[in-house]
Design a protein around this motif. Structure first.
Motif, PDB file in Angstrom:
ATOM      1  N   PRO A  87       0.806  -1.220   0.000  1.00 28.98           N
ATOM      2  CA  PRO A  87       0.000   0.000   0.000  1.00 28.98           C
ATOM      3  C   PRO A  87       0.842   1.274   0.000  1.00 28.98           C
ATOM      4  O   PRO A  87       0.427   2.293  -0.557  1.00 28.98           O
ATOM      5  N   VAL A  88       2.020   1.218   0.631  1.00 34.25           N
ATOM      6  CA  VAL A  88       2.865   2.415   0.678  1.00 34.25           C
ATOM      7  C   VAL A  88       3.332   2.798  -0.724  1.00 34.25           C
ATOM      8  O   VAL A  88       3.382   3.981  -1.078  1.00 34.25           O
ATOM      9  N   ILE A  89       3.666   1.795  -1.542  1.00 35.14           N
ATOM     10  CA  ILE A  89       4.085   2.087  -2.913  1.00 35.14           C
ATOM     11  C   ILE A  89       2.924   2.680  -3.700  1.00 35.14           C
ATOM     12  O   ILE A  89       3.097   3.641  -4.463  1.00 35.14           O
ATOM     13  N   ALA A  90       1.726   2.113  -3.520  1.00 35.70           N
ATOM     14  CA  ALA A  90       0.550   2.692  -4.175  1.00 35.70           C
ATOM     15  C   ALA A  90       0.317   4.120  -3.701  1.00 35.70           C
ATOM     16  O   ALA A  90      -0.051   4.997  -4.496  1.00 35.70           O
ATOM     17  N   GLY A  91       0.544   4.367  -2.399  1.00 33.28           N
ATOM     18  CA  GLY A  91       0.401   5.725  -1.891  1.00 33.28           C
ATOM     19  C   GLY A  91       1.404   6.679  -2.496  1.00 33.28           C
ATOM     20  O   GLY A  91       1.074   7.836  -2.800  1.00 33.28           O
ATOM     21  N   LEU A  92       2.626   6.229  -2.684  1.00 36.40           N
ATOM     22  CA  LEU A  92       3.637   7.085  -3.314  1.00 36.40           C
ATOM     23  C   LEU A  92       3.251   7.436  -4.741  1.00 36.40           C
ATOM     24  O   LEU A  92       3.419   8.575  -5.187  1.00 36.40           O
ATOM     25  N   VAL A  93       2.726   6.461  -5.477  1.00 40.97           N
ATOM     26  CA  VAL A  93       2.341   6.716  -6.870  1.00 40.97           C
ATOM     27  C   VAL A  93       1.171   7.691  -6.927  1.00 40.97           C
ATOM     28  O   VAL A  93       1.192   8.686  -7.670  1.00 40.97           O
ATOM     29  N   VAL A  94       0.120   7.418  -6.128  1.00 39.24           N
ATOM     30  CA  VAL A  94      -1.073   8.268  -6.169  1.00 39.24           C
ATOM     31  C   VAL A  94      -0.747   9.671  -5.660  1.00 39.24           C
ATOM     32  O   VAL A  94      -1.161  10.676  -6.261  1.00 39.24           O
ATOM     33  N   ALA A  95      -0.007   9.765  -4.557  1.00 36.63           N
ATOM     34  CA  ALA A  95       0.353  11.081  -4.024  1.00 36.63           C
ATOM     35  C   ALA A  95       1.259  11.836  -4.979  1.00 36.63           C
ATOM     36  O   ALA A  95       1.174  13.064  -5.091  1.00 36.63           O
TER      37      ALA A  95
END
Length: 593
Positions: free
Chosen positions: A428-436
């Protein structure tokens, strides 16, 4: 063939997005690389141009991605932009560490899940499984599942490593390989085991309510054999969730790996993403995707071996919980907890969560500050009250969105199975980095990032139940009588699928709140000093020994939300039960099915 095509397309899509990350985030990776290599060197145009030329950034994202893919095909995973060293040794070593930690954590999770389900299992094996189930295991599982991994890790490290000195506080392997794995395995395995145990405890009453149990009890089948048959009956629908837990323990344990200084794959991927070290990040994500696909294939094989031809023969419908009157004790307890939480939030809303009183830093609970203050002197009651909407309500909204998406995509089993496996392998952290990086940091971006990956477990649960429900005899009878697809889905399939999936979604509300909070702590969610329960935990963790109330207040809030979510699911299921499908009706001439 469709499943493998979906896997390959989803994996290629994820790798493409990761490869385009520096360009999607509109940041200059050359500046990050320059700062990582030469901290004191000024980012002059000539220095940045030299870094771009050395890393090949001038070639463009697609050419870089193509060169990396060609190298992977030949066994070359590339060279780190930051260190200049080959990626393969460090990435494979991190994978080995993560797999070892995953194995020990799974052992802890399996033991805890067995302990949480043994009460219901024993009652059903004695022939009393049709009576009202107790909520003790569910409440305990909800509390344990709601415990943040980093909070549990910090408490275990403080108590057993610092105070008692039984285990090393940091490191991995070395002279004490077993001792260094105990505390992180407990921190990761307890929440995972609580989730699996709660799902097991939720499914067992449905198994013991089936007619074969009554027949076996009448014929004097030993309770131990009856319990073994019941476990085999409930495990196939839960196996996909076990696979999701396996992959989550490998790539999602970033906080625990960071706290214990463990060089695992999740922490390596996060560091590479923050440093814009694209070759390392791509390699870590590739290994996580490969692991997710391998675990998914293994789960499908075990599930097919356990079920045999039952699905094709139409002999194994989905489990249906018995219709039971709601527990008054559970209803009263849930009502009292909800009233206490509402009163706390209401009182906190009347206070200023941003007021700083330096003279009252880390003040103990008292008349002026009923829950104490944090390290800056801010009132914890005020921050708990104002943070409830940001944390709990946002988590409930994300749970609703992921429930709808999970059910819709879970029904399309063959088209989305590969996508589920790939999405689950993405931390989820990687997805958060991409979306953010694309949308900018903020509460909406953090919620979107969590929703991107949170639908996959619900879709897997839906797909497993949907596959069994379609094989039920009443569905085959309705088909023989000419029922249409919409009629079958609405009257015969979804009534057996939706109740357990809804309870599963409620059980994941605390985990969603923690995921949102962890993204906020990393600077990818709501901007500080906005009150948020997860950020409150993270901010006050360094002062847990001196001011435990600063950590206990938000942790208790998350635990109460978890218990209320499980109680809501339990009360709903016992009040309504899983209704038995109506007898198939022959559509009249000219009537749509």
């Amino acid at each position: 063939m469709q499943i493998w095509a979906g896997r390959m397309l989803a994996a290629l899509g994820v790798l493409l997005v990761i490869g385009l990350l520096p360009w999607l985030t509109r940041t200059d990776p050359a500046r990050t690389i320059l700062h990582a290599r030469y901290a004191d060197r000024a980012p002059t145009p000539d220095a940045l141009a030299a870094i771009r030329a050395e890393a090949g950034l001038d070639a463009g994202p697609l050419r870089l991605l193509g060169a990396w893919a060609a190298g992977v095909a030949h066994g070359d995973l590339g060279t780190s932009w930051v260190s200049g060293q080959p990626v393969s040794p460090d990435a494979l070593a991190a994978l080995g560490v993560s797999l070892t930690l995953m194995g020990v954590s799974l052992a802890v999770a399996a033991l805890l899940a067995t302990a949480l389900g043994c009460r219901t299992l024993a009652a059903g094996a004695r022939g009393t499984g049709r009576k009202r189930p107790t909520a003790r295991a569910g409440a305990l599982g909800a509390v344990l599942a709601a415990l943040p991994e980093f909070l549990l890790a910090a408490v275990l490290a403080t108590l057993f490593a610092v105070r008692l000195g039984w285990f090393p506080p940091l490191g991995w392997g070395g002279d004490e390989p077993v001792a260094t794995a105990v505390l992180p395995a407990l921190a990761m395995g307890i929440p995972a085991g609580a989730l699996l145990g709660r799902l097991l405890d939720d499914a067992l009453p449905g198994a013991f309510a089936e007619e074969w149990v009554r027949t076996n009890v009448a014929y004097g089948v030993p309770p131990l054999r009856l319990a073994r048959h019941a476990l085999r009956r409930v495990l196939p629908p839960l196996l996909p969730q076990f696979g999701f837990v396996v992959v989550g323990l490998t790539g999602g344990a970033v906080a625990v790996e960071t706290l214990f200084a463990i060089p695992g794959l999740g922490g390596t991927a996060l560091k590479a993403a923050l440093a814009q070290d694209l070759p390392v990040l791509q390699t870590c994500v590739l290994l996580l995707l490969a692991l997710g696909l391998a675990v998914g294939a293994g789960v499908r094989g075990v599930r097919r071996a356990a079920l045999g031809p039952a699905l094709d023969a139409g002999a194994l419908p989905a489990l249906r919980r018995p219709h039971l009157p709601p527990s008054r004790a559970l209803a009263w307890s849930a009502g009292l907890l909800a009233a206490l939480l509402a009163a706390t939030v209401a009182c906190g809303m009347t206070r200023d969560p941003l007021h700083v009183d330096t003279a009252a830093r880390l003040a103990a609970p008292g008349a002026a500050h009923p829950l104490g203050t944090d390290a800056l002197g801010r009132d914890l009651l005020a921050r708990i009250g104002h943070g409830a909407a940001r944390t709990a309500l946002t988590a409930v909204a994300v749970a609703a969105v992921t429930l709808v998406a999970g059910v819709a995509l879970g029904v399309l089993t063959r088209w989305t199975e590969g996508l589920r496996e790939v999405v689950n392998a993405l931390p989820p952290v990687i997805a958060g980095l991409v979306v953010a990086g694309i949308a900018g940091p903020g509460a909406l971006g953090a919620a979107a990032a969590v929703a991107v990956v949170a639908w996959a477990p619900l879709a897997a649960h839906t797909a497993a139940l949907f596959e069994q429900e379609r094989a039920a005899a009443h569905v085959e009878g309705a088909v023989a009588l000419g029922a249409g697809r919409w009629h079958l889905l609405r009257r015969h399939v979804l009534p057996g699928v939706l109740p357990p999936v809804v309870r599963h979604a409620l059980l994941r509300v605390p985990a969603l709140a923690l995921a949102l909070a962890s993204l906020g702590f990393l600077g990818l969610g709501a901007e500080p000093p906005a009150p948020e329960w997860g950020r409150m935990l993270s901010e006050n963790m360094p002062y847990a020994e001196r001011a435990p109330w600063a950590v206990l207040a938000p942790a208790a809030g998350l635990a109460v939300v978890g218990v209320l979510a499980v109680a809501a699911g339990t009360l709903t299921s016992t009040a309504r039960g899983n209704r038995t499908p109506r007898a198939p009706r022959v559509p009249r001439e000219g009537e749509a099915g």
